[in-house]
Write a protein that holds these residues in place. Sequence first.
Motif, PDB file in Angstrom:
ATOM      1  N   THR A 327      39.968  37.882  33.787  1.00  0.00           N
ATOM      2  CA  THR A 327      38.556  37.469  33.808  1.00  0.00           C
ATOM      3  C   THR A 327      37.775  38.088  32.661  1.00  0.00           C
ATOM      4  O   THR A 327      36.715  37.583  32.301  1.00  0.00           O
ATOM      5  N   VAL A 328      38.286  39.180  32.088  1.00  0.00           N
ATOM      6  CA  VAL A 328      37.626  39.845  30.963  1.00  0.00           C
ATOM      7  C   VAL A 328      38.653  40.136  29.883  1.00  0.00           C
ATOM      8  O   VAL A 328      39.685  40.753  30.154  1.00  0.00           O
ATOM      9  N   VAL A 598      41.070  42.949  33.928  1.00  0.00           N
ATOM     10  CA  VAL A 598      40.758  43.355  32.565  1.00  0.00           C
ATOM     11  C   VAL A 598      41.991  43.303  31.669  1.00  0.00           C
ATOM     12  O   VAL A 598      43.043  43.863  31.997  1.00  0.00           O
ATOM     13  N   VAL A 599      41.840  42.635  30.532  1.00  0.00           N
ATOM     14  CA  VAL A 599      42.820  42.681  29.452  1.00  0.00           C
ATOM     15  C   VAL A 599      42.164  43.437  28.302  1.00  0.00           C
ATOM     16  O   VAL A 599      41.121  43.041  27.795  1.00  0.00           O
ATOM     17  N   MET A 600      42.752  44.559  27.916  1.00  0.00           N
ATOM     18  CA  MET A 600      42.161  45.443  26.916  1.00  0.00           C
ATOM     19  C   MET A 600      43.083  45.566  25.717  1.00  0.00           C
ATOM     20  O   MET A 600      44.287  45.764  25.864  1.00  0.00           O
ATOM     21  N   THR A 601      42.532  45.430  24.521  1.00  0.00           N
ATOM     22  CA  THR A 601      43.319  45.623  23.307  1.00  0.00           C
ATOM     23  C   THR A 601      43.065  47.018  22.740  1.00  0.00           C
ATOM     24  O   THR A 601      42.002  47.606  22.937  1.00  0.00           O
ATOM     25  N   ALA A 613      45.192  51.906  31.896  1.00  0.00           N
ATOM     26  CA  ALA A 613      44.251  51.688  32.996  1.00  0.00           C
ATOM     27  C   ALA A 613      43.925  50.213  33.180  1.00  0.00           C
ATOM     28  O   ALA A 613      43.644  49.773  34.292  1.00  0.00           O
ATOM     29  N   ALA A 614      43.944  49.441  32.099  1.00  0.00           N
ATOM     30  CA  ALA A 614      43.643  48.014  32.192  1.00  0.00           C
ATOM     31  C   ALA A 614      44.740  47.304  32.979  1.00  0.00           C
ATOM     32  O   ALA A 614      45.875  47.772  33.064  1.00  0.00           O
ATOM     33  N   HIS A 615      44.374  46.170  33.577  1.00  0.00           N
ATOM     34  CA  HIS A 615      45.387  45.387  34.275  1.00  0.00           C
ATOM     35  C   HIS A 615      46.478  44.942  33.303  1.00  0.00           C
ATOM     36  O   HIS A 615      47.660  44.933  33.650  1.00  0.00           O
ATOM     37  N   VAL A 616      46.067  44.563  32.096  1.00  0.00           N
ATOM     38  CA  VAL A 616      47.020  44.222  31.036  1.00  0.00           C
ATOM     39  C   VAL A 616      46.549  44.902  29.756  1.00  0.00           C
ATOM     40  O   VAL A 616      45.485  44.561  29.231  1.00  0.00           O
TER      41      VAL A 616
END
Length: 869
Positions: A327-328, A598-601, A613-616
């Motif tokens: 979603t993010v 959350v998908v974090m780069t 910590a991010a989901h992906v």
Amino acid sequence: MFDSRAALLIHRKAAAKLSMTQPSTDGTSSLLKGLTASEAGAKLVTEGANELPGSGARSLPAIAREVLAEPMFLLLLAAAAIYIILGEAREAIALSASIVVVIVITILQERRTEHALARLRDLSDPQARVIRDGVQIRIPSREVVVGDVLVVSEGDRIVADAVLLSATALSVDESILTGESLPVDKNAQAEVSTDAGRIYSGSLAVRGFATARVIATGARTEIGKIGHALISLHQEVTPLFMEVRRIVRLVAGAGLLLCTAIAVFYALSRHDWLGGVLAGITVAMSVLPEEFPVVLTVFLAMGAWRISRQGVLTRRMPAIETIGSATVLAVDKTGTLTENRMRVAVIDSLTTHHDLRHQEASLDELARSVLATALAASERDAFDPMEHAIGESAAAVAPEAVQRLSMMQLRREYDLTPELLAVTHVWQGGSRMPCEVAVKGAPETVFNLCRLEEEQRQLLHQRVSRYAAEGLRVLAVAKGEHVESDLPDSPHGFTLTLLGLICLADPLRADIPANLEVCTRAGIRVVMITGDHAGTALAIANQAGIDTTGGVLTGAEVTALSAQELAIKTQSINVYARMVPEQKLLLVQAFKANGEVVVMTGDGVNDAPALKAAHVGVAMGGRGTEVAREAASLVLLNDDFASLVGAVRLGRRIYENIRHAMSFIIAVHIPIAGMGLVSTFAGWPLLLYPLHVMFLEFVIDPACSLAFEADPESAMIMSRKPRAADAKLFSSRIVLRSVFRGCVMLTYNIAVYGIALKVFPEDQARALAFMAMGMGSIVLIFISRRYDELPANVTEGMSGMQANALHWWIAGLASVAMCITVYVPAIAGMFYFDVPPFFAVATVVLTGMLLSGLSRVHGRLSWRGHHAM
């Protein structure tokens, strides 16, 4: 790693490129030549690959043993044994031949999965930077040989034992070898026989950079000697697997009870114990959902491979089932949204303004001084795009500054820290000459170092804001002199004079607005995180199409907020500026507190906590560090935002196709198992024997593992909101719909068999009912596709069905095979078939097609009703 830090780090940028063949800023090249390509190739042959013995791929015999241990094949062997006891040698031979065929198909399928996993292991293999033929290149770690010169930077995983040739502030985490949690400082001047002068395979460079000559690889390294194994790619037990495993155990248990009940009932009612056991085995075979684990194994392995072909490496399988529900998307700006291709746009010497974007302007002495000082505050071998741009500009318009710097010695460099967003280099032209101090960094930091008056500071901030509003990245440049022999511990100890501002431009990627629009339609919120000035961040966000109505939040403001306050803020703010990696973790936690997926780069060493910590977590494959890649679930091989959006699309497709396959499996087993029950309890002749079930498996298995896996995504896949993170694969809606379809086909098969038994002889009735069952299985293949988003008209429906030719091939081959079993006498005898009348066969086929049409109409009405709510 955030943008301004990435713009200013020196040696850390050596890990930022997959290929690093640029010459140094001053035009010199490395004195270290390393091995030649031919020497390295010869050593690789004689010494072997730089690998430790690991689990690797399963061998063919191991796969065969696992296949033969499956309950389905044990049941088949039991059925063949019963046929032999009954004296039905022909049936026993036919069933045994079927077993061999199924084993071969299953083994080939397993090998296909192993090859896909092997390709993933190849892609996830740690990379090493070596000097070959005098050029720095990146190669797979397995190709490193003794004598290679390694180039190691902060964040790199060291891939072989080596002695240091040069080192700058090198500190290494050797906990994998020693268990000691504190990093160890290394020194190239230390004795090569001591630990201080060596680096070891498996350890991690946490600070500094170095060159080192390899002295041991593979099992001959220290980590190899003590028996450690490198981490390899493993299949993880995901929530999806756990859910399927629970369903399989439940159904298998029920099937065992049903098998026993059928066997006992048949034996008691017909006084035939062997026939009862055979009937029970047939029902058990029809109930066992052995396709479920096959589907998950093939779909996830092949899905990961498909994603890798789009430029995204899957390091952890759970990411495949999670990425589609994102979603993010919290993404870096530099290199992800922008091209990461910098050039100097403006030089502001405070009294003069030079715009280099439109034409090569001639610089006055003040502007040349700003550029020369910025160059002095950059790394000589510049790999960071901003520093590289400064070097290119200086070489073009201020070559005398480049020449002068090449003759000076770097006394000390003060690294950038979250508290001090600037880099300071101290140079000296001779032992008796004063040191020259060059500083470049975030304007507010450099203004503080120069101790500017408040009024001057405010005027300069206004100027910085104007440049930032144009989307330019602004660095302040200052210089000073230091005559004392001792250098201060901090740049605050220097007396500095502000020279001016240097502004750089990094254009937005051309496809970003279109991809942002795709995310918006898909219900995915894109959040931009950057180390740049707030004005620059807003300008780029507006160009990209990110919603900026909530304004911008800076890293300092993030730190000052409580967890609850930050969670509230993050609900409406999509732009975050002046962020450091540690603050990314706070953002991830805030997004998760709001229920976001959350998908974090990230790309830096300190990004690892946020990525975990991010989901992906998504690491940058090009400019990222090995630590970030190890912490991440996915790796963008080309650092491209479009690839990330493509991963979301493929993630949704994979999950959707798994659901379609599971829906088909549930539906297709109902008529197979149901006919066994009905035949037994109704007193009819048995319709299905193990050989018949095996034939139907030839239709079911390829449809599940091949045809459904190859289904392309629908046009609507990125036009709906993400599924809930806790959504069940076997939701009540999917199960009820599948059971309904299976029951429709069961009713159809019961009607055909019941009527046929009254009209035709037993073998003709069995052939007719079996053709109806085969026809029903084929129908279920097609109506199990896109059941949640059926097209609005027939034309769209036909185009959607034609999208995957494998479905038609399976349908065609199954139809031909059914005709062979009925119309070829030798084979028909093994199936207890006799040729039914043509009009009866035509009626069965037309009725099956009618059921397909009715099912599609029912699905379309259900779909419209579902979306109307």
